[in-house]
Design an enzyme around this catalytic site. Structure first.
Site, PDB file in Angstrom:
ATOM      1  N   CYS A  85      59.132  34.304  35.168  1.00 56.58           N
ATOM      2  CA  CYS A  85      57.771  34.655  34.263  1.00 56.58           C
ATOM      3  C   CYS A  85      57.559  35.813  34.607  1.00 56.58           C
ATOM      4  CB  CYS A  85      56.064  34.557  35.550  1.00 56.58           C
ATOM      5  SG  CYS A  85      56.111  32.264  35.268  1.00 56.58           S
ATOM      6  N   HIS A 144      53.448  39.570  36.668  1.00 54.20           N
ATOM      7  CA  HIS A 144      53.713  38.669  37.596  1.00 54.20           C
ATOM      8  C   HIS A 144      52.553  37.757  38.222  1.00 54.20           C
ATOM      9  CE1 HIS A 144      55.491  36.190  40.398  1.00 54.20           C
ATOM     10  NE2 HIS A 144      55.774  35.844  39.773  1.00 54.20           N
TER      11      HIS A 144
END
Length: 504
Positions: A85, A144
């Site tokens: 991610c 994130h």
């Protein structure tokens, strides 16, 4: 004479009534916005591989996401820079390939980008737009962290931002979950993965409303903010980052009920590819950490068909849950009269193995982990089209610059997609690089070549897959095709910035 006077009065009265009707009808319609710089609505969906109707998945229910594709341009071969991610999002937001080992980790924001807050360097395309007069708002997971703040999964909410120069506002409604990370790993009723010590199943179908899970709250915040932004004079960038279908695959029961599990198909390539080192794969820790899962995934044998279908069912239900949220967002955009002047980007931050190669999760340099959803809908581009050229997430930054009429910063690695959006048949490079697991992978129109920099040069460290004859990457043919390998290794060298040199 009197007749003429009556006629004039009648005409004036009719004109007055028609004018009043026109005014009333205008008041009932959304107020048309004056022509100005394009607004931008960026929708990030976590772990969304291209499993939508618009990508020819005939089982998944995704009408609202498909509608964006039908009104925009669908990229059939979009690849991320890293199958995790944080690193994937960093590549997208900066328009850069990784120059350092930290760039391919989830810590890239906290350990690198956030520490450059006193630098004059532009930290992201959101920051660039803000410098150009855009009002920038993030809702949910854009970098994130789910709320843009730096802190660990079980920690108290942090006070430092991952993108300290990019946002005018960064928002997340925590509901009953208390922190951003608890919201990200939420179960119904305020439960979360961390507090439950992962003694949970990797899926849930609670009989709750959309707001019974955090993504419904993300939508609620986004709708409120969109209404506020519609009244601003300056153009806006609104980023909306939805959590699902990231694990755990939790969504309201009504979305599970959309599916007949008997119609769900398991992976077309459930076996380990031939001629590979097992270090190119992994043991599905992301799934297996949920302690109440019915089975444990492993490279030794695939999950049962029954459990595989249940997990895919849960993943598809999560997609449908997000699809409905996006549909509501699109409806509001239309009702506010913003659709015609708003660039819409729909992006999945990477793919996900649903049993492919016996893997459940991302974190590999195989096609399923690197390929994700990418759709752009923008004013003055051809609607309902598909692009087959190879593109990368790093291409979005220069694309937005060109669509908005700004000069592209010289330092970017990506290339503008505008010629592809306008179908001008450019001389396109058709190359996308990805990095992970001590490997570099390059994808062109036909092949994927991956080179690993493993300790002791463990072999095979070169993998070659032919996506015309073997689209599911079942066999590494590097030894059979040395000429192709040598040609593609030159491309690997062009994308090798030394991130694995002298690093363990």
């Amino acid at each position: 004479m009197n007749l003429n006077k009556l006629s004039i009065k009648l005409i004036l009265r009719i004109t007055f009534l028609l004018g009043m009707i026109l005014i009333v009808s205008c008041l009932k319609k959304p107020k048309a916005k004056e022509a100005k710089q394009h607004n931008i609505l960026f929708i990030a969906i976590d772990d969304l591989r291209p499993d939508l109707g618009i990508y020819n998945n005939t089982v998944v229910k995704s009408p609202n996401l498909d509608a964006i594709g039908n009104e925009g341009v669908v990229f059939n071969n979009h690849f991320v820079t890293a199958p995790t991610c944080g690193a994937s999002r960093a590549g997208l937001l900066t328009g850069l390939l990784p120059r350092d080992s930290i760039d391919i980790t989830n810590e890239v924001f906290s350990e690198k980008i956030a520490k450059q807050k006193d630098s004059p360097k532009t930290e992201s395309f959101v920051h660039f737009l803000r410098q150009k007069g855009y009002y920038t708002v993030g809702v949910g997971k854009i970098s994130h962290s789910p709320d843009g703040l730096i802190y660990g999964y079980g920690d108290e909410i942090g006070t430092e931002w991952e993108l300290p120069k990019s946002w005018d506002e960064m928002l997340l409604d925590l509901g009953n979950w208390g922190t951003g990370w608890n919201s990200f790993f939420a179960y119904s009723g305020g439960k979360n993965r961390t507090d439950e010590n992962k003694n949970l199943k990797p899926y849930e179908k609670a009989n709750v409303s959309d707001e019974g899970y955090p993504d419904g709250l993300i939508l609620k915040t986004a709708l409120k903010k969109l209404n506020e932004l519609s009244e601003k004079k300056e153009p806006f960038f609104l980023g909306v980052g939805f959590f699902k279908p990231h694990l755990p695959f939790n969504s309201p029961k009504k979305y599970w009920d959309l599916y007949d599990r008997n119609q769900i198909k398991t992976s077309p390539n459930p076996e380990i590819p031939k001629n590979v080192n097992l270090k190119s794969l992994h043991s599905s820790h992301e799934l297996n950490q949920y302690k109440k899962g019915e089975e444990k995934a492993s490279l030794q044998k695939p999950l049962s068909e029954h459990y595989s279908k249940k997990l895919i069912h849960a993943y598809y239900a999560s997609i449908s849950y997000i699809d409905n949220q996006v549909g509501k967002l699109m409806t509001e955009l239309e009702q506010l009269g913003l659709s015609d002047n708003t660039i819409i980007i729909l992006w999945g931050d990477h793919g996900w193995h649903l049993g492919d190669h016996r893997i459940w999760g991302k974190h590999t340099l195989f096609e399923r982990s690197l390929k994700s959803t990418f759709i752009i809908k923008a004013p003055q581009i051809k609607k309902g089209s598909k692009v087959n050229e190879i593109v990368s997430s790093i291409d979005l930054y220069p694309t937005l610059m060109e669509l908005c009429g700004f000069s592209k910063p010289n330092r970017l690695d990506g290339q503008s997609l505008v010629p592809l959006l306008k179908f001008q048949s450019p001389d396109w490079s058709n190359v996308a690089y990805s990095y992970y697991n001590r490997g570099i992978s390059v994808r062109n129109e036909r092949f994927r070549l991956t080179k690993y920099f493993r300790e002791n040069e463990e072999e095979p460290n070169i993998e070659l897959y032919d996506h015309i004859n073997d689209p599911n990457e079942t066999t590494n043919i590097a030894k059979q095709e040395p000429m192709i390998v040598q040609k593609l290794l030159k491309l690997i060298d062009q994308g090798d910035f030394g991130i694995y040199k002298n690093k363990n």
